[in-house]
Design a protein around this motif. Structure first.
Motif, PDB file in Angstrom:
ATOM      1  N   ILE A   1       0.844  -1.201   0.000  1.00 59.56           N
ATOM      2  CA  ILE A   1       0.000   0.000   0.000  1.00 59.56           C
ATOM      3  C   ILE A   1       0.875   1.244   0.000  1.00 59.56           C
ATOM      4  O   ILE A   1       1.785   1.389   0.826  1.00 59.56           O
ATOM      5  N   ARG A   2       0.605   2.149  -0.916  1.00 61.62           N
ATOM      6  CA  ARG A   2       1.405   3.372  -1.039  1.00 61.62           C
ATOM      7  C   ARG A   2       0.617   4.635  -0.691  1.00 61.62           C
ATOM      8  O   ARG A   2       1.214   5.679  -0.466  1.00 61.62           O
ATOM      9  N   MET A   3      -0.697   4.553  -0.682  1.00 61.39           N
ATOM     10  CA  MET A   3      -1.508   5.761  -0.498  1.00 61.39           C
ATOM     11  C   MET A   3      -2.459   5.604   0.676  1.00 61.39           C
ATOM     12  O   MET A   3      -3.113   4.570   0.823  1.00 61.39           O
ATOM     13  N   LEU A   4      -2.535   6.620   1.515  1.00 59.89           N
ATOM     14  CA  LEU A   4      -3.490   6.684   2.621  1.00 59.89           C
ATOM     15  C   LEU A   4      -4.509   7.764   2.303  1.00 59.89           C
ATOM     16  O   LEU A   4      -4.153   8.919   2.065  1.00 59.89           O
ATOM     17  N   ASP A   5      -5.787   7.377   2.309  1.00 59.64           N
ATOM     18  CA  ASP A   5      -6.871   8.309   1.998  1.00 59.64           C
ATOM     19  C   ASP A   5      -7.659   8.602   3.270  1.00 59.64           C
ATOM     20  O   ASP A   5      -8.346   7.728   3.805  1.00 59.64           O
ATOM     21  N   LEU A   6      -7.540   9.828   3.780  1.00 56.38           N
ATOM     22  CA  LEU A   6      -8.309  10.249   4.943  1.00 56.38           C
ATOM     23  C   LEU A   6      -9.725  10.623   4.504  1.00 56.38           C
ATOM     24  O   LEU A   6      -9.926  11.139   3.406  1.00 56.38           O
ATOM     25  N   PHE A   7     -10.717  10.392   5.354  1.00 58.57           N
ATOM     26  CA  PHE A   7     -12.117  10.708   5.011  1.00 58.57           C
ATOM     27  C   PHE A   7     -12.456  10.059   3.666  1.00 58.57           C
ATOM     28  O   PHE A   7     -12.937  10.694   2.734  1.00 58.57           O
TER      29      PHE A   7
ATOM     30  N   ALA B   1      -6.961   5.766  -7.778  1.00 54.96           N
ATOM     31  CA  ALA B   1      -5.631   5.193  -7.557  1.00 54.96           C
ATOM     32  C   ALA B   1      -5.553   3.770  -8.111  1.00 54.96           C
ATOM     33  O   ALA B   1      -4.539   3.372  -8.704  1.00 54.96           O
ATOM     34  N   HIS B   2      -6.623   2.999  -7.916  1.00 53.61           N
ATOM     35  CA  HIS B   2      -6.651   1.615  -8.402  1.00 53.61           C
ATOM     36  C   HIS B   2      -6.395   1.556  -9.908  1.00 53.61           C
ATOM     37  O   HIS B   2      -5.567   0.762 -10.382  1.00 53.61           O
ATOM     38  N   PHE B   3      -7.096   2.390 -10.659  1.00 56.54           N
ATOM     39  CA  PHE B   3      -6.958   2.323 -12.111  1.00 56.54           C
ATOM     40  C   PHE B   3      -5.628   2.895 -12.589  1.00 56.54           C
ATOM     41  O   PHE B   3      -5.215   2.644 -13.730  1.00 56.54           O
TER      42      PHE B   3
ATOM     43  N   SER C   1      -4.097   1.533  -2.260  1.00 55.99           N
ATOM     44  CA  SER C   1      -4.420   2.506  -1.215  1.00 55.99           C
ATOM     45  C   SER C   1      -5.143   1.844  -0.056  1.00 55.99           C
ATOM     46  O   SER C   1      -5.667   0.731  -0.168  1.00 55.99           O
ATOM     47  N   ILE C   2      -5.174   2.573   1.059  1.00 55.75           N
ATOM     48  CA  ILE C   2      -6.007   2.207   2.193  1.00 55.75           C
ATOM     49  C   ILE C   2      -6.723   3.470   2.657  1.00 55.75           C
ATOM     50  O   ILE C   2      -6.147   4.565   2.623  1.00 55.75           O
ATOM     51  N   GLY C   3      -7.990   3.327   3.033  1.00 57.03           N
ATOM     52  CA  GLY C   3      -8.778   4.493   3.437  1.00 57.03           C
ATOM     53  C   GLY C   3      -9.230   4.400   4.879  1.00 57.03           C
ATOM     54  O   GLY C   3      -9.449   3.298   5.402  1.00 57.03           O
TER      55      GLY C   3
ATOM     56  N   PRO D   1     -14.190   9.897  -9.431  1.00 52.81           N
ATOM     57  CA  PRO D   1     -12.951   9.167  -9.722  1.00 52.81           C
ATOM     58  C   PRO D   1     -12.205   9.654 -10.955  1.00 52.81           C
ATOM     59  O   PRO D   1     -10.968   9.640 -10.970  1.00 52.81           O
ATOM     60  N   LEU D   2     -12.934  10.080 -12.000  1.00 50.54           N
ATOM     61  CA  LEU D   2     -12.244  10.541 -13.207  1.00 50.54           C
ATOM     62  C   LEU D   2     -11.427  11.789 -12.913  1.00 50.54           C
ATOM     63  O   LEU D   2     -10.281  11.916 -13.376  1.00 50.54           O
ATOM     64  N   LEU D   3     -11.982  12.724 -12.147  1.00 56.72           N
ATOM     65  CA  LEU D   3     -11.196  13.888 -11.746  1.00 56.72           C
ATOM     66  C   LEU D   3     -10.001  13.421 -10.914  1.00 56.72           C
ATOM     67  O   LEU D   3      -8.877  13.912 -11.090  1.00 56.72           O
ATOM     68  N   GLY D   4     -10.248  12.471 -10.000  1.00 58.93           N
ATOM     69  CA  GLY D   4      -9.162  11.948  -9.188  1.00 58.93           C
ATOM     70  C   GLY D   4      -8.051  11.345 -10.023  1.00 58.93           C
ATOM     71  O   GLY D   4      -6.860  11.493  -9.705  1.00 58.93           O
ATOM     72  N   MET D   5      -8.385  10.659 -11.098  1.00 64.43           N
ATOM     73  CA  MET D   5      -7.368  10.069 -11.965  1.00 64.43           C
ATOM     74  C   MET D   5      -6.489  11.146 -12.587  1.00 64.43           C
ATOM     75  O   MET D   5      -5.265  11.007 -12.641  1.00 64.43           O
ATOM     76  N   HIS D   6      -7.104  12.236 -13.045  1.00 69.48           N
ATOM     77  CA  HIS D   6      -6.315  13.309 -13.653  1.00 69.48           C
ATOM     78  C   HIS D   6      -5.418  13.982 -12.610  1.00 69.48           C
ATOM     79  O   HIS D   6      -4.243  14.277 -12.889  1.00 69.48           O
TER      80      HIS D   6
END
Length: 438
Positions: A14-20, A30-32, A37-39, A373-378
């Motif tokens: 796991i490389r990413m921590l997502d708060l809230f 992040a997956h795509f 990640s872990i939230g 998610p699409l905005l998140g990908m960009h």
């Protein structure tokens, strides 16, 4: 099911921590992109969606995790992301956060420069809306990582909020660039962006304030390049264009695609294999044609409900999207014959995969609380790799992979197997979720 092997399997790499973390808007992105990640999420219903989707999760309060369970976060985490609850800053709320902007700015400075946190916590509890204090949590998580032996500072930080929070991200950015006080000399390259979702292919108008901070050598500083034209939300006021006309402007010379309409997004999703989206009830004469009357007032008049045609992007998707009324014709409106968006359709308007496994109760609220998610990908692709998502990544993001029941069960045990560590009263028996009208 709760074997050490299962835990290692799901938490390894796991490389990413997502708060809230909510139901997983940034985690899906992040997956795509190939980042695991872990939230951390407080709401049990959102956790159920995350477990069903195969997203590693800790069902807990973000503040409690930082204060007493920080050691449970995998040491492989090097990216910190989060979208603190926006209700106190949103124009749809009561505005407690907007009124307290200067006060919150002072707390950001005080935290970095070492003021007593117990005193700060007592003062924060006195704010009109306690949720306002949550916008400080990402900073406190960064400081905790810096000050904890055996931990490294996060290499990349990505935060998002409503536009009203942009002044706070500006303060964050300047302090992160300075590296003073409790930052112990760690200086970040930091940028604040205000992004419009429809300019990144999201079939919805929604503006977000984004902070991206990187230790030197990671990522690129400019905002992600827009891929679509903006939508003129004030078109009817200006009376400069017909309802179905794409907005013209300087960006049209850059050969950008038109913004994505609700009809196009839903039609495209309905054509995917085993689609969870069925637009047949929205068709008239073979074409998907409808208009949406918002649950919210506009122009300061609560009775003046906004309206969008199917050939336009959706209104900002909120937790009240299931209350928006959808009509196929003016005759249907006069006869009060409306339908509502289903949860899969609402998710598609947020750019979640058509088959994303929404679970638990309050699913409309889950959809509305999420980052598209699409905005998140960009944003993540630009922040982490310095470029735009690859075409194959965007294509893959239309469909969510099947998750075995065993994986869901194992993740639930990891996330809230010890219910005593979950938020108070969160495991009380609750009523089954009501059906959303098709």
């Amino acid at each position: 099911m709760n074997s050490p092997g299962a835990r290692v399997q799901h938490l390894d790499g796991i490389r990413m921590l997502d708060l809230f973390a909510g139901p997983g808007g940034l985690d899906v992105a992040a997956h795509f992109l190939g980042f695991k990640s872990i939230g951390i999420e407080w709401d049990r219903n959102a956790c159920e969606t995350r477990y069903a989707a195969g997203l590693p999760t800790i069902h807990a309060d973000v503040s409690v995790m930082r204060e007493s369970r920080f050691d449970e976060i995998p040491r492989s985490v090097e990216i910190l992301t989060g979208g603190p609850p926006c209700q106190s800053f949103s124009v749809a709320g009561k505005g407690a956060g907007r009124r307290a902007l200067d006060t919150v700015k002072s707390y950001i400075h005080r935290l970095v420069h070492g003021d007593d946190e117990t005193t700060i916590d007592e003062e924060l509890r006195a704010l009109d809306d306690p949720r306002t204090a949550l916008v400080l949590e990402p900073l406190r998580w960064l400081l905790k990582a810096i000050e904890t032996e055996g931990r490294e500072p996060y290499k990349v930080i990505v935060l998002e909020q409503v536009p009203a929070a942009l002044p706070l991200w500006d303060v964050y950015a300047r302090l992160l660039e300075g590296g003073d006080g409790r930052l112990r000399g760690y200086k970040y390259d930091a940028e604040c962006w205000e992004l419009k979702t429809e300019q990144y292919g999201v079939p919805q108008t929604r503006t977000r304030a984004v902070l991206v901070a990187r230790l030197p050598g990671y990522g690129a500083g400019k905002p992600p390049k827009t891929t679509h034209l903006p939508f003129d939300v004030h078109r009817r006021i200006r009376k400069t264009a017909k309802v179905d006309t794409q907005q013209a402007g300087s960006e049209s010379s850059e050969n950008k695609s038109p913004w994505i309409s609700m009809a196009d997004a839903l039609n495209n999703a309905s054509q995917l294999k085993d689609s969870h989206v069925d637009v047949s009830r929205l068709r008239t004469g073979g074409s998907t044609t409808f208009f949406v009357v918002s649950n919210y007032g506009s122009g300061g008049d609560p009775k003046n409900r906004g309206r969008r045609n199917s050939s336009e992007p959706a209104f900002t998707v909120t937790g009240k999207i299931s209350r928006n009324k959808v009509y196929k014709s003016e005759e249907d409106k006069k006869a009060a014959r409306s339908v509502r968006f289903t949860i899969p359709e609402s998710g598609v308007l947020q750019t979640f995969p058509h088959n994303f496994p929404w679970s638990g109760n309050d699913q409309a609220q889950q959809v509305g609380n999420a980052v598209p998610p699409l905005l998140g990908m960009h944003v993540l692709s630009k922040a982490l790799r310095g470029n735009a998502p690859e075409p194959h990544e965007l294509a893959d993001a239309r469909t969510w992979p099947t998750v075995p029941r065993s994986t869901t069960d194992e993740l639930r045990v990891i996330g809230c197997g010890d219910q005593g560590q979950c938020p108070p009263d969160s495991h009380k028996v609750i009523r089954p979720s009501r059906k959303h009208a098709p």
